[in-house]
Every structure is written in C-alpha cells, then in structure tokens.
Write an enzyme that holds these catalytic residues in place. Sequence first.
Site, mmCIF file in Angstrom:
data_model
loop_
_atom_site.group_PDB
_atom_site.id
_atom_site.type_symbol
_atom_site.label_atom_id
_atom_site.label_comp_id
_atom_site.label_asym_id
_atom_site.label_seq_id
_atom_site.Cartn_x
_atom_site.Cartn_y
_atom_site.Cartn_z
ATOM 1 N N HIS A 136 -46.458 -48.229 9.877
ATOM 2 C CA HIS A 136 -45.713 -48.358 10.851
ATOM 3 C C HIS A 136 -45.063 -46.804 11.377
ATOM 4 O O HIS A 136 -44.963 -46.472 12.657
ATOM 5 C CB HIS A 136 -44.469 -49.382 10.659
ATOM 6 C CG HIS A 136 -44.621 -50.797 11.047
ATOM 7 N ND1 HIS A 136 -45.167 -51.510 12.074
ATOM 8 C CD2 HIS A 136 -44.825 -51.846 10.067
ATOM 9 C CE1 HIS A 136 -45.332 -52.603 11.972
ATOM 10 N NE2 HIS A 136 -45.132 -52.958 10.718
ATOM 11 N N HIS B 120 -47.901 -50.516 3.992
ATOM 12 C CA HIS B 120 -47.702 -51.320 5.473
ATOM 13 C C HIS B 120 -46.667 -50.577 6.173
ATOM 14 O O HIS B 120 -46.826 -50.370 7.340
ATOM 15 C CB HIS B 120 -47.430 -52.793 5.154
ATOM 16 C CG HIS B 120 -47.315 -53.600 6.486
ATOM 17 N ND1 HIS B 120 -48.071 -54.696 6.679
ATOM 18 C CD2 HIS B 120 -46.108 -53.748 7.237
ATOM 19 C CE1 HIS B 120 -47.600 -55.321 7.868
ATOM 20 N NE2 HIS B 120 -46.364 -54.680 8.348
ATOM 21 N N GLU B 121 -45.524 -50.506 5.602
ATOM 22 C CA GLU B 121 -44.355 -49.706 6.253
ATOM 23 C C GLU B 121 -44.542 -48.280 6.826
ATOM 24 O O GLU B 121 -44.166 -47.965 7.729
ATOM 25 C CB GLU B 121 -42.883 -49.976 5.487
ATOM 26 C CG GLU B 121 -42.587 -51.389 5.001
ATOM 27 C CD GLU B 121 -42.712 -52.307 6.059
ATOM 28 O OE1 GLU B 121 -42.470 -52.129 7.254
ATOM 29 O OE2 GLU B 121 -42.622 -53.674 5.928
ATOM 30 N N GLY C 76 -40.318 -56.644 4.378
ATOM 31 C CA GLY C 76 -40.049 -55.228 4.927
ATOM 32 C C GLY C 76 -39.656 -55.034 6.255
ATOM 33 O O GLY C 76 -39.918 -56.060 7.107
ATOM 34 N N GLN D 254 -39.871 -51.062 14.526
ATOM 35 C CA GLN D 254 -39.860 -52.386 14.726
ATOM 36 C C GLN D 254 -38.606 -52.885 15.540
ATOM 37 O O GLN D 254 -38.516 -54.038 16.005
ATOM 38 C CB GLN D 254 -40.148 -53.312 13.768
ATOM 39 C CG GLN D 254 -41.482 -52.941 13.165
ATOM 40 C CD GLN D 254 -41.775 -53.671 11.830
ATOM 41 O OE1 GLN D 254 -41.475 -53.583 10.708
ATOM 42 N NE2 GLN D 254 -42.529 -54.935 11.924
ATOM 43 N N CYS E 16 -47.071 -59.417 9.881
ATOM 44 C CA CYS E 16 -46.030 -58.294 10.317
ATOM 45 C C CYS E 16 -45.124 -59.167 11.273
ATOM 46 O O CYS E 16 -45.758 -59.984 12.168
ATOM 47 C CB CYS E 16 -46.949 -57.610 10.960
ATOM 48 S SG CYS E 16 -45.970 -55.939 11.639
ATOM 49 N N LEU E 17 -43.934 -58.645 11.390
ATOM 50 C CA LEU E 17 -42.699 -59.367 11.976
ATOM 51 C C LEU E 17 -43.095 -58.912 13.620
ATOM 52 O O LEU E 17 -42.588 -59.736 14.248
ATOM 53 C CB LEU E 17 -41.428 -59.083 11.570
ATOM 54 C CG LEU E 17 -41.105 -59.491 9.953
ATOM 55 C CD1 LEU E 17 -39.709 -58.694 9.726
ATOM 56 C CD2 LEU E 17 -41.061 -61.074 10.479
#
Length: 177
Positions: free
Chosen positions: A140, A136-137, A46, A51, A94-95
Amino acid sequence: MSIKPLIILPDPVLRQVSKPVERVDDALRKLADDMLETMYDAPGIGLAAIQIGEPIRLLVIDLAKEGEEPAPHVFVNPEILESSGQRSTYEEGCLSIPDYYAEVERPASVRARYLDRSGKEQEIKAEGLMATCLQHEIDHLNGVLFIDHISKLKRDMVMRKFRKLAKDRPAPSRLVG
Ligand code: GNR
Ligand code: NI
C-alpha cells in the site's frame, strides 16, 4: 481518537506512493491511534495510512483474534531487508476492496526494519500471517494492491465491479465542491 472514512477502489489515491515520515511525534502517534481505531471498527488486521488518505509511510497491524488481548503494532518507514525464497499462499482481503477475497502467493517470511511509535529503530523477523500482512501493507505504501498479484482476468473483473459500484455511490467529500 476517531474513526476515519476508508478510501475505496477505484479511488486513484490508493495508487499514490507514500512519503517517508520525517518525525515520530505526538501528531504521528495520534494518527496511528486513529488508524488502529478505524481498523478495529472495520474490522481488519492491518491498515496503511493511505487508506485513510494520508500519503505517508505509516502502517498498523493487530493479528490478535476476537477475545484475545489486543496486540497493536505500529510500523513507521518500514523496509524489507530480506525475503525468503520459500513462498506461502493466503486468502487476502483489503478494507479498500470490500467483500473481495483471493489467494495471493508471497515470500513466507521477511526481515524488516522500521521505527516504532517512540521513534526507535526496530527489526522484525516475520512469518505466517504477520509476514503476509506486513507485505500487503508495505505494498500500500508503494501504491500496490493485492489485486496486482492475481491474474489480469480476475483483476479486470474486480476493477469493473468497483467502477460500477462507485457510480452508484456518492463521491468522497474531498472531491465534491
Ligand atoms: O483485514 C485485512 N485482512 C487481511 C487478510 C489477509 C491478508 C492481508 C490482510 S490486510 C486486510 C486489511 C487491509 O486492507 N490492510 O491494508
Ligand atoms: Ni489492504
């Protein structure tokens, strides 16, 4: 299409609240495609627009495993309509917080409304990894990170580590000048 640099903790950009997308046009679709390419390259399942430094309510998800057909999903202005009382726990990463993983408990399923890449309103009933990833997204988009859902002790440890790493790393080019 192009791969964009990822914003990494403790960059304050990650704490911005993203603004609604006003129109789903070719420029937005190109951004979504760049996000998918960036996500596949990482690799991740994702990615939220913030990000890669774009503070708009756009996210992409692809849960297909290696060797499976890609299954890209684009979510514009997603809103959670309903969350289950039942919870489930996944080990999240998480990236924007590379190489750190922790278990997070969230509602096991959610119903959400969003616009797809043609601007059409859609609804999804998500469960399992899709439910976790979507939450999660969407976090963000609201400036929330998965480490906000773990203990303060663990979060403080992660923050310390990433502040230290940032000192040894060149600043993002947008801050140099
Ligand atoms: O690649 C990712 N894996 C993942 C695993 C468990 C729960 C959430 C995620 S999302 C993450 C990519 C990312 O940082 N998205 O914002
Ligand atoms: Ni993330």
